[in-house]
Design a protein around this motif. Structure first.
Motif, PDB file in Angstrom:
ATOM      1  N   TYR A 194      -1.635   2.040   9.966  1.00 53.17           N
ATOM      2  CA  TYR A 194      -3.070   2.619  10.373  1.00 53.17           C
ATOM      3  C   TYR A 194      -3.362   3.859   9.783  1.00 53.17           C
ATOM      4  O   TYR A 194      -4.449   4.290   9.198  1.00 53.17           O
ATOM      5  CB  TYR A 194      -3.035   2.624  11.888  1.00 53.17           C
ATOM      6  CG  TYR A 194      -3.165   1.411  12.502  1.00 53.17           C
ATOM      7  CD1 TYR A 194      -4.387   0.774  12.655  1.00 53.17           C
ATOM      8  CD2 TYR A 194      -2.127   0.733  12.914  1.00 53.17           C
ATOM      9  CE1 TYR A 194      -4.779  -0.296  13.094  1.00 53.17           C
ATOM     10  CE2 TYR A 194      -2.338  -0.445  13.839  1.00 53.17           C
ATOM     11  CZ  TYR A 194      -3.573  -1.177  13.912  1.00 53.17           C
ATOM     12  OH  TYR A 194      -3.727  -2.331  14.637  1.00 53.17           O
ATOM     13  N   ALA A 195      -2.362   4.776   9.578  1.00 56.18           N
ATOM     14  CA  ALA A 195      -2.476   6.029   8.994  1.00 56.18           C
ATOM     15  C   ALA A 195      -2.741   5.782   7.389  1.00 56.18           C
ATOM     16  O   ALA A 195      -3.751   6.710   7.155  1.00 56.18           O
ATOM     17  CB  ALA A 195      -1.167   6.932   9.222  1.00 56.18           C
ATOM     18  N   ILE A 196      -1.924   5.053   6.892  1.00 57.94           N
ATOM     19  CA  ILE A 196      -2.270   5.055   5.364  1.00 57.94           C
ATOM     20  C   ILE A 196      -3.575   4.251   5.188  1.00 57.94           C
ATOM     21  O   ILE A 196      -4.310   4.830   4.348  1.00 57.94           O
ATOM     22  CB  ILE A 196      -1.267   3.882   4.730  1.00 57.94           C
ATOM     23  CG1 ILE A 196       0.009   4.654   4.591  1.00 57.94           C
ATOM     24  CG2 ILE A 196      -1.773   3.818   3.270  1.00 57.94           C
ATOM     25  CD1 ILE A 196       1.333   3.751   4.346  1.00 57.94           C
ATOM     26  N   ASN A 197      -4.151   3.383   5.975  1.00 59.79           N
ATOM     27  CA  ASN A 197      -5.394   2.552   5.709  1.00 59.79           C
ATOM     28  C   ASN A 197      -6.513   3.636   6.045  1.00 59.79           C
ATOM     29  O   ASN A 197      -7.543   3.679   5.196  1.00 59.79           O
ATOM     30  CB  ASN A 197      -5.594   1.441   6.686  1.00 59.79           C
ATOM     31  CG  ASN A 197      -4.648   0.312   6.228  1.00 59.79           C
ATOM     32  OD1 ASN A 197      -4.341   0.341   4.984  1.00 59.79           O
ATOM     33  ND2 ASN A 197      -4.319  -0.558   7.235  1.00 59.79           N
ATOM     34  N   GLY A 198      -6.301   4.414   6.911  1.00 63.42           N
ATOM     35  CA  GLY A 198      -7.456   5.514   7.287  1.00 63.42           C
ATOM     36  C   GLY A 198      -7.484   6.523   6.181  1.00 63.42           C
ATOM     37  O   GLY A 198      -8.757   6.830   5.962  1.00 63.42           O
ATOM     38  N   VAL A 209       3.475   1.223  -2.346  1.00 64.72           N
ATOM     39  CA  VAL A 209       2.461   0.826  -3.249  1.00 64.72           C
ATOM     40  C   VAL A 209       1.138   1.333  -3.007  1.00 64.72           C
ATOM     41  O   VAL A 209       0.336   1.386  -4.049  1.00 64.72           O
ATOM     42  CB  VAL A 209       2.076  -0.523  -3.413  1.00 64.72           C
ATOM     43  CG1 VAL A 209       3.655  -1.528  -3.667  1.00 64.72           C
ATOM     44  CG2 VAL A 209       1.471  -1.221  -2.076  1.00 64.72           C
ATOM     45  N   SER A 210       0.865   2.145  -2.036  1.00 65.79           N
ATOM     46  CA  SER A 210      -0.258   2.718  -1.450  1.00 65.79           C
ATOM     47  C   SER A 210      -0.655   3.983  -2.666  1.00 65.79           C
ATOM     48  O   SER A 210       0.194   4.458  -3.214  1.00 65.79           O
ATOM     49  CB  SER A 210      -0.288   3.540  -0.412  1.00 65.79           C
ATOM     50  OG  SER A 210      -1.344   4.209   0.015  1.00 65.79           O
ATOM     51  N   SER A 211      -1.906   4.066  -2.983  1.00 66.84           N
ATOM     52  CA  SER A 211      -2.112   4.988  -3.713  1.00 66.84           C
ATOM     53  C   SER A 211      -1.889   6.394  -3.390  1.00 66.84           C
ATOM     54  O   SER A 211      -2.021   7.278  -4.237  1.00 66.84           O
ATOM     55  CB  SER A 211      -3.914   4.950  -3.905  1.00 66.84           C
ATOM     56  OG  SER A 211      -4.320   3.615  -4.445  1.00 66.84           O
ATOM     57  N   LEU A 212      -1.756   6.522  -1.979  1.00 66.95           N
ATOM     58  CA  LEU A 212      -1.371   7.728  -1.706  1.00 66.95           C
ATOM     59  C   LEU A 212       0.226   8.141  -1.895  1.00 66.95           C
ATOM     60  O   LEU A 212       0.398   9.349  -2.060  1.00 66.95           O
ATOM     61  CB  LEU A 212      -1.475   7.973  -0.089  1.00 66.95           C
ATOM     62  CG  LEU A 212      -2.721   7.526   0.332  1.00 66.95           C
ATOM     63  CD1 LEU A 212      -2.873   7.460   2.033  1.00 66.95           C
ATOM     64  CD2 LEU A 212      -3.670   8.835   0.182  1.00 66.95           C
ATOM     65  N   PHE A 213       0.889   7.101  -2.104  1.00 65.65           N
ATOM     66  CA  PHE A 213       2.474   7.577  -2.430  1.00 65.65           C
ATOM     67  C   PHE A 213       2.975   6.825  -3.510  1.00 65.65           C
ATOM     68  O   PHE A 213       4.122   7.034  -4.039  1.00 65.65           O
ATOM     69  CB  PHE A 213       3.071   6.801  -1.286  1.00 65.65           C
ATOM     70  CG  PHE A 213       2.811   7.204  -0.022  1.00 65.65           C
ATOM     71  CD1 PHE A 213       2.851   8.671   0.424  1.00 65.65           C
ATOM     72  CD2 PHE A 213       2.301   6.491   0.881  1.00 65.65           C
ATOM     73  CE1 PHE A 213       2.392   8.992   1.681  1.00 65.65           C
ATOM     74  CE2 PHE A 213       1.887   6.899   2.403  1.00 65.65           C
ATOM     75  CZ  PHE A 213       1.836   8.123   2.542  1.00 65.65           C
ATOM     76  N   SER A 214       2.140   5.922  -4.343  1.00 65.55           N
ATOM     77  CA  SER A 214       2.666   5.156  -5.533  1.00 65.55           C
ATOM     78  C   SER A 214       3.179   6.118  -6.662  1.00 65.55           C
ATOM     79  O   SER A 214       4.251   5.771  -7.230  1.00 65.55           O
ATOM     80  CB  SER A 214       1.737   4.493  -5.959  1.00 65.55           C
ATOM     81  OG  SER A 214       0.367   5.069  -6.531  1.00 65.55           O
ATOM     82  N   ARG A 215       2.951   7.441  -6.966  1.00 68.02           N
ATOM     83  CA  ARG A 215       3.160   8.387  -7.826  1.00 68.02           C
ATOM     84  C   ARG A 215       4.809   8.961  -7.319  1.00 68.02           C
ATOM     85  O   ARG A 215       5.351   9.417  -8.289  1.00 68.02           O
ATOM     86  CB  ARG A 215       2.466   9.411  -8.073  1.00 68.02           C
ATOM     87  CG  ARG A 215       2.335  10.523  -6.793  1.00 68.02           C
ATOM     88  CD  ARG A 215       1.266  11.280  -7.128  1.00 68.02           C
ATOM     89  NE  ARG A 215       0.847  12.584  -6.181  1.00 68.02           N
ATOM     90  CZ  ARG A 215       0.121  12.191  -5.070  1.00 68.02           C
ATOM     91  NH1 ARG A 215      -0.584  11.103  -4.871  1.00 68.02           N
ATOM     92  NH2 ARG A 215      -0.246  13.210  -4.127  1.00 68.02           N
ATOM     93  N   PHE A 216       5.154   8.693  -6.131  1.00 63.91           N
ATOM     94  CA  PHE A 216       6.459   9.112  -5.774  1.00 63.91           C
ATOM     95  C   PHE A 216       7.512   8.027  -5.822  1.00 63.91           C
ATOM     96  O   PHE A 216       8.761   8.516  -5.691  1.00 63.91           O
ATOM     97  CB  PHE A 216       6.279   9.681  -4.286  1.00 63.91           C
ATOM     98  CG  PHE A 216       5.489  10.839  -4.040  1.00 63.91           C
ATOM     99  CD1 PHE A 216       5.607  12.158  -4.882  1.00 63.91           C
ATOM    100  CD2 PHE A 216       4.439  10.735  -3.221  1.00 63.91           C
ATOM    101  CE1 PHE A 216       4.793  13.147  -4.507  1.00 63.91           C
ATOM    102  CE2 PHE A 216       3.247  11.708  -3.097  1.00 63.91           C
ATOM    103  CZ  PHE A 216       3.582  12.944  -3.577  1.00 63.91           C
ATOM    104  N   PHE A 217       7.008   6.867  -5.931  1.00 67.06           N
ATOM    105  CA  PHE A 217       7.807   5.495  -6.012  1.00 67.06           C
ATOM    106  C   PHE A 217       7.751   4.831  -7.191  1.00 67.06           C
ATOM    107  O   PHE A 217       6.756   4.898  -7.662  1.00 67.06           O
ATOM    108  CB  PHE A 217       7.929   4.856  -4.723  1.00 67.06           C
ATOM    109  CG  PHE A 217       8.132   5.483  -3.199  1.00 67.06           C
ATOM    110  CD1 PHE A 217       9.361   5.667  -2.951  1.00 67.06           C
ATOM    111  CD2 PHE A 217       7.211   6.414  -2.689  1.00 67.06           C
ATOM    112  CE1 PHE A 217       9.671   6.408  -1.713  1.00 67.06           C
ATOM    113  CE2 PHE A 217       7.519   7.036  -1.471  1.00 67.06           C
ATOM    114  CZ  PHE A 217       8.745   7.302  -0.998  1.00 67.06           C
ATOM    115  N   SER A 218       8.674   4.095  -7.595  1.00 65.42           N
ATOM    116  CA  SER A 218       8.658   2.960  -8.847  1.00 65.42           C
ATOM    117  C   SER A 218       7.903   1.666  -8.475  1.00 65.42           C
ATOM    118  O   SER A 218       7.837   0.997  -9.105  1.00 65.42           O
ATOM    119  CB  SER A 218       9.677   3.131  -9.357  1.00 65.42           C
ATOM    120  OG  SER A 218      10.647   2.403  -8.817  1.00 65.42           O
TER     121      SER A 218
END
Length: 296
Positions: free
Chosen positions: A35-39, A271-280
């Motif tokens: 829910y937080a990510i989607n928001g 995979v979220s655009s918010l976090f994808s740069r921190f993970f492969s």
């Protein structure tokens, strides 16, 4: 008089409590991250068509994220979420639809019937029905299904793998259009009898060897990419290792990709655009998808 007024307030409170209970009965604490990510997920880069009916029953619905970015191969991702076959909803995965739509992929996120009311193979039947619907209505939906990638997380990975490998083969969709399967933290080879997480989703009288996709692998053209979370405490790695071995034994393509710094739930959230740069996770998925498309 006062007692009557108190009873009236109590009655109204109980009615509201029952309404809240019904409204949030499917809510779980582990939904909070979704829910937080989607928001916070961007709402640009795609057109969203919600609640497309692929069957007559209430949960036979899908959301379609149609990319605004042109792609020569017009790929389609069909994503199936996890939740131990007992919980989940397509609305919790807007972040995934956005993450891949911005890269030029159309994304269908599919609902399916849940245990304990429905048990295997009903939820696999739903995914098969959804695929058939997408293929039969591609022109109306203005999508292409000729380069379809199946992707599933956890129980959803079992579901998509079971579409390809079951005792009773599924023939109501064109398997030639399935170019790859991306199984993320999937349980493909385990005994569900007495399992506190999965037991409600399967008929306990049927041996797991008559259900698990591991036992029905046959030769085909599909590329298999099996993703493991480095810190998965829910699904044992042996599921993936066994499935990989069985796939390669019959001559199928299979590759294992282990994602550092992720657990069973966070691997899909990463995979979220918010976090994808921190993970492969997302970059590894896109790398394989583009390789598949280059070969198609």
């Amino acid at each position: 008089m006062l007692n009557s007024h108190f009873k009236s307030i109590q009655k109204a409170f109980l009615a509201k409590a029952e309404l809240a209970k019904n409204r949030y009965k499917d809510f779980r604490y582990y939904d909070i991250p979704s829910y937080a990510i989607n928001g916070l997920t961007p709402k640009k880069g795609y057109v969203l068509q919600q609640n497309i009916a692929f069957g007559l029953k209430a949960r036979q619905r899908l959301d379609l994220y149609k990319s605004n970015k042109p792609h020569a191969k017009k790929p389609l991702i069909v994503f199936v979420y996890g939740g131990a076959w007992t919980h989940g909803d397509k609305s919790s995965y807007k972040f995934l639809g956005e993450a891949f739509a911005k890269e030029g992929f159309d994304v269908a996120i599919v609902n399916y019937h849940l245990a304990p009311e429905y048990i295997f193979p009903s939820y696999v039947d739903d995914i098969s029905l959804a695929l058939n619907y997408l293929q039969q209505n591609a022109e109306k939906l203005k999508i292409s299904t000729e380069n379809t990638m199946l992707m599933g997380h956890s129980a959803g990975a079992f579901n998509v793998m079971s579409l390809m490998y079951q005792a009773q083969a599924y023939h109501n969709f064109n398997q030639a259009h399935i170019k790859a399967i991306f199984g993320i933290s999937g349980p493909y080879h385990f005994d569900y009898k007495g399992d506190p997480i999965a037991q409600d989703a399967f008929d306990q009288s049927i041996p797991y060897a008559e259900v698990m996709p591991y036992y029905f692998v046959d030769k085909n053209h599909v590329k298999h990419y099996l993703f493991l979370a480095a810190n998965d405490l829910v699904v044992k790695d042996q599921n993936t290792l066994d499935m990989h071995q069985k796939l390669t034994e019959v001559g199928n393509h299979s590759e294992i990709i282990r994602i550092a710094k992720t657990g069973h739930k966070s691997i899909i959230g990463s995979v979220s655009s918010l976090f994808s740069r921190f993970f492969s996770t997302k970059s590894e998925i896109l790398k394989r998808m583009n390789e598949v498309l280059d070969q198609s």
